[in-house]
Design an enzyme around this catalytic site. Structure first.
Site, PDB file in Angstrom:
ATOM      1  N   CYS A  33       2.373   3.074   9.618  1.00 20.81           N
ATOM      2  CA  CYS A  33       2.563   4.410   9.035  1.00 20.81           C
ATOM      3  C   CYS A  33       3.309   5.320  10.025  1.00 20.81           C
ATOM      4  O   CYS A  33       2.895   5.463  11.176  1.00 20.81           O
ATOM      5  CB  CYS A  33       1.209   5.019   8.673  1.00 20.81           C
ATOM      6  SG  CYS A  33       1.409   6.667   7.975  1.00 20.81           S
TER       7      CYS A  33
ATOM      8  N   GLY B 277       7.167  -1.985  -2.416  1.00 19.28           N
ATOM      9  CA  GLY B 277       6.648  -0.627  -2.515  1.00 19.28           C
ATOM     10  C   GLY B 277       7.426   0.163  -3.548  1.00 19.28           C
ATOM     11  O   GLY B 277       7.175   0.095  -4.751  1.00 19.28           O
TER      12      GLY B 277
ATOM     13  N   GLY C 151      10.381  -4.473   2.547  1.00 15.48           N
ATOM     14  CA  GLY C 151      11.450  -3.505   2.792  1.00 15.48           C
ATOM     15  C   GLY C 151      12.617  -3.682   1.850  1.00 15.48           C
ATOM     16  O   GLY C 151      13.309  -4.696   1.888  1.00 15.48           O
ATOM     17  N   ASP C 152      12.781  -2.697   0.941  1.00 13.65           N
ATOM     18  CA  ASP C 152      13.953  -2.613   0.065  1.00 13.65           C
ATOM     19  C   ASP C 152      14.065  -3.705  -0.995  1.00 13.65           C
ATOM     20  O   ASP C 152      15.170  -3.966  -1.485  1.00 13.65           O
ATOM     21  CB  ASP C 152      15.264  -2.591   0.890  1.00 13.65           C
ATOM     22  CG  ASP C 152      15.358  -1.381   1.799  1.00 13.65           C
ATOM     23  OD1 ASP C 152      14.516  -0.472   1.660  1.00 13.65           O
ATOM     24  OD2 ASP C 152      16.265  -1.340   2.641  1.00 13.65           O
TER      25      ASP C 152
ATOM     26  N   PRO D  44       0.856  -1.197   0.000  1.00  9.75           N
ATOM     27  CA  PRO D  44       0.000   0.000   0.000  1.00  9.75           C
ATOM     28  C   PRO D  44       0.886   1.239   0.000  1.00  9.75           C
ATOM     29  O   PRO D  44       1.874   1.296   0.737  1.00  9.75           O
ATOM     30  CB  PRO D  44      -0.758  -0.122   1.330  1.00  9.75           C
ATOM     31  CG  PRO D  44       0.111  -0.973   2.204  1.00  9.75           C
ATOM     32  CD  PRO D  44       0.841  -1.916   1.278  1.00  9.75           C
TER      33      PRO D  44
HETATM   34  C1  LIG Z   1       4.756   7.194  -0.663  1.00 12.60           C
HETATM   35  C2  LIG Z   1       4.505   6.072   0.306  1.00 12.60           C
HETATM   36  C3  LIG Z   1       3.235   5.871   0.808  1.00 12.60           C
HETATM   37  C4  LIG Z   1       2.998   4.838   1.706  1.00 12.60           C
HETATM   38  N1  LIG Z   1       1.726   4.625   2.161  1.00 12.60           N
HETATM   39  C5  LIG Z   1       1.466   3.548   2.960  1.00 12.60           C
HETATM   40  C6  LIG Z   1       0.130   3.235   3.335  1.00 12.60           C
HETATM   41  O1  LIG Z   1      -0.849   3.900   2.946  1.00 12.60           O
HETATM   42  N2  LIG Z   1      -0.053   2.151   4.145  1.00 12.60           N
HETATM   43  C7  LIG Z   1       1.011   1.380   4.588  1.00 12.60           C
HETATM   44  O2  LIG Z   1       0.802   0.414   5.320  1.00 12.60           O
HETATM   45  N3  LIG Z   1       2.255   1.651   4.209  1.00 12.60           N
HETATM   46  C8  LIG Z   1       2.514   2.693   3.402  1.00 12.60           C
HETATM   47  N4  LIG Z   1       3.789   2.925   2.968  1.00 12.60           N
HETATM   48  C9  LIG Z   1       4.868   1.975   3.339  1.00 12.60           C
HETATM   49  C10 LIG Z   1       5.045   0.906   2.262  1.00 12.60           C
HETATM   50  O3  LIG Z   1       3.900   0.100   2.158  1.00 12.60           O
HETATM   51  C11 LIG Z   1       6.256   0.012   2.574  1.00 12.60           C
HETATM   52  O4  LIG Z   1       6.049  -0.592   3.818  1.00 12.60           O
HETATM   53  C12 LIG Z   1       7.572   0.782   2.616  1.00 12.60           C
HETATM   54  O5  LIG Z   1       7.677   1.677   1.527  1.00 12.60           O
HETATM   55  C13 LIG Z   1       8.775  -0.184   2.593  1.00 12.60           C
HETATM   56  O6  LIG Z   1       8.752  -1.001   1.452  1.00 12.60           O
HETATM   57  P1  LIG Z   1       9.681  -0.685   0.153  1.00 12.60           P
HETATM   58  O7  LIG Z   1      11.094  -0.609   0.641  1.00 12.60           O
HETATM   59  O8  LIG Z   1       9.431  -1.833  -0.763  1.00 12.60           O
HETATM   60  O9  LIG Z   1       9.230   0.632  -0.392  1.00 12.60           O
HETATM   61  C14 LIG Z   1       4.057   3.975   2.105  1.00 12.60           C
HETATM   62  C15 LIG Z   1       5.341   4.186   1.583  1.00 12.60           C
HETATM   63  C16 LIG Z   1       5.573   5.209   0.688  1.00 12.60           C
HETATM   64  C17 LIG Z   1       6.970   5.386   0.133  1.00 12.60           C
END
Ligand SMILES: Cc1cc2nc3c(=O)[nH]c(=O)nc-3n(C[C@H](O)[C@H](O)[C@H](O)COP(=O)(O)O)c2cc1C
Length: 330
Positions: free
Chosen positions: A104, A229, A206-207, A20
């Site tokens: 969050c 994400g 994560g990452d 998300p």
């Molecule tokens: C722009 C943005 C918006 C996000 N919004 C949410 C959200 O609405 N709900 C949530 O649980 N996590 C949210 N996250 C966290 C991501 O779901 C994820 O846990 C985090 O980015 C780490 O994963 P990644 O390294 O693959 O980006 C958000 C992250 C980003 C960068």
């Protein structure tokens, strides 16, 4: 055929899910990622209180279309009663799963006691989950957490055990504490610890930015599903790359022409789905155009120009100019 996992009876391919992301992973984004193989999608976070007060925009965020399934609607809130009420309303949108946001980090959410603030109050987190599970009836409820509130309170294992006992059908773990927001590297060892502590499926997050980091997440944590994400920014192809990595097939990355074609398709979808006029919808689409241009010769200047775009005609000609520049210099 990829292996599948079951979250409370909902079958999901064991490849990679889209995380998300509020303000980023809207319907157009989810549809693009599904098209390239995202195994599961989650809505942008929706305020439980907002739904209870029948905010029209909030209701729009809860809508689930068949092409996005299996899909979860994600709620955030800090009071069990509001959460239960919101879950009853969300049931009407027929999501496959209802997810609760306990990760969050943004002050606007944390200051209301919701999001990652709940990492500091395991009892309340468990009560909210229990209330949601009861109200959800036959829809599985999952929870997305962080490793802890800060470096001195890494409690994802304790939290996951309590949420499992409250009826959660799966736990997604982002391997960062709240105080780190999105900085530094995610600690994936905490995901391994959570996996060892609970029986329900664990989603590692994560990452993950490519096939190799996805395989590492599966291998080192034993998680049941990987969630991506930021690695999907301007890159819905990552889901195809991961399917190839998991099945041992060679992966051919898209050419620049293909990327620009998909970028334009994504922008058209944003414009088509937005209730706003072309110019305002384009302002929301700008960042996506910029992300698709990442990583090429001269792309910094073009990315800057993306933030001035006001119409589809402009992005179309910018993409053509970009292709010409990159091909001249390669
Ligand atoms: C722009 C943005 C918006 C996000 N919004 C949410 C959200 O609405 N709900 C949530 O649980 N996590 C949210 N996250 C966290 C991501 O779901 C994820 O846990 C985090 O980015 C780490 O994963 P990644 O390294 O693959 O980006 C958000 C992250 C980003 C960068």
């Amino acid at each position: 055929m990829a292996e599948t996992i079951s979250i409370g009876g909902v079958n999901i391919a064991k490849t990679a899910a889209l995380a998300p992301m509020a303000g980023v992973a809207d319907r157009a984004y989810r549809l693009m990622c599904k098209k390239y193989g995202a195994a599961y999608t989650v809505s942008e976070m929706v305020s439980a209180k907002g739904i209870c007060y029948s905010d029209k925009k909030t209701a729009e965020l809860c809508t689930v279309t068949d092409a996005e399934r299996p899909m979860a609607v994600q709620l955030f809130g800090s009071e069990p009663d509001f959460m239960a009420e919101a879950v009853k309303i969300v049931r009407g949108f027929s999501p496959d799963i209802i997810d609760i946001n306990m990760g969050c980090p943004v002050p606007k959410v944390v200051n209301t006691g919701a999001g990652s603030s709940l990492m500091k109050d395991v009892r309340l987190a468990a009560d909210i989950t229990e209330a949601a599970v009861k109200a959800a009836e036959n829809i599985p409820v999952t929870v997305k957490i962080r490793s802890g509130w800060n470096g001195d309170s890494v409690n994802a294992v304790e939290m996951a055990r309590a949420l499992e006992a409250s009826g959660a059908a799966a736990i997604a773990v982002h391997g960062r504490t709240r105080d780190r927001f999105y900085s530094g590297n995610a600690d994936i060892s905490i995901i391994k610890d959570v996996k060892a502590a609970v029986k329900i499926p664990v989603i590692g997050n994560g990452d993950v930015i490519d096939g190799a980091s996805c395989l590492k997440m599966y291998d080192e944590t034993g998680c049941n599903l990987v969630m991506i994400g930021r690695g999907s920014y301007g890159n819905p192809f990552i889901f195809e790359e991961i399917e190839c990595a998991l099945s041992g097939k060679p992966y051919t990355p898209p050419t620049l022409e293909e990327k620009m074609r998909v970028m334009l398709e994504h922008i058209r979808l944003i414009l088509e789905l937005s209730p706003k006029c072309e110019e305002l919808a384009m302002h929301e689409a700008r960042k996506h155009a910029a992300w698709y241009m990442n990583g090429y010769y001269g792309s910094a200047k073009f990315r800057g120009r993306c933030y001035l775009l006001n119409s589809y005609a402009e992005v179309e000609s910018l993409a053509a100019e970009f292709i010409e520049l990159v091909s001249k210099n390669s």
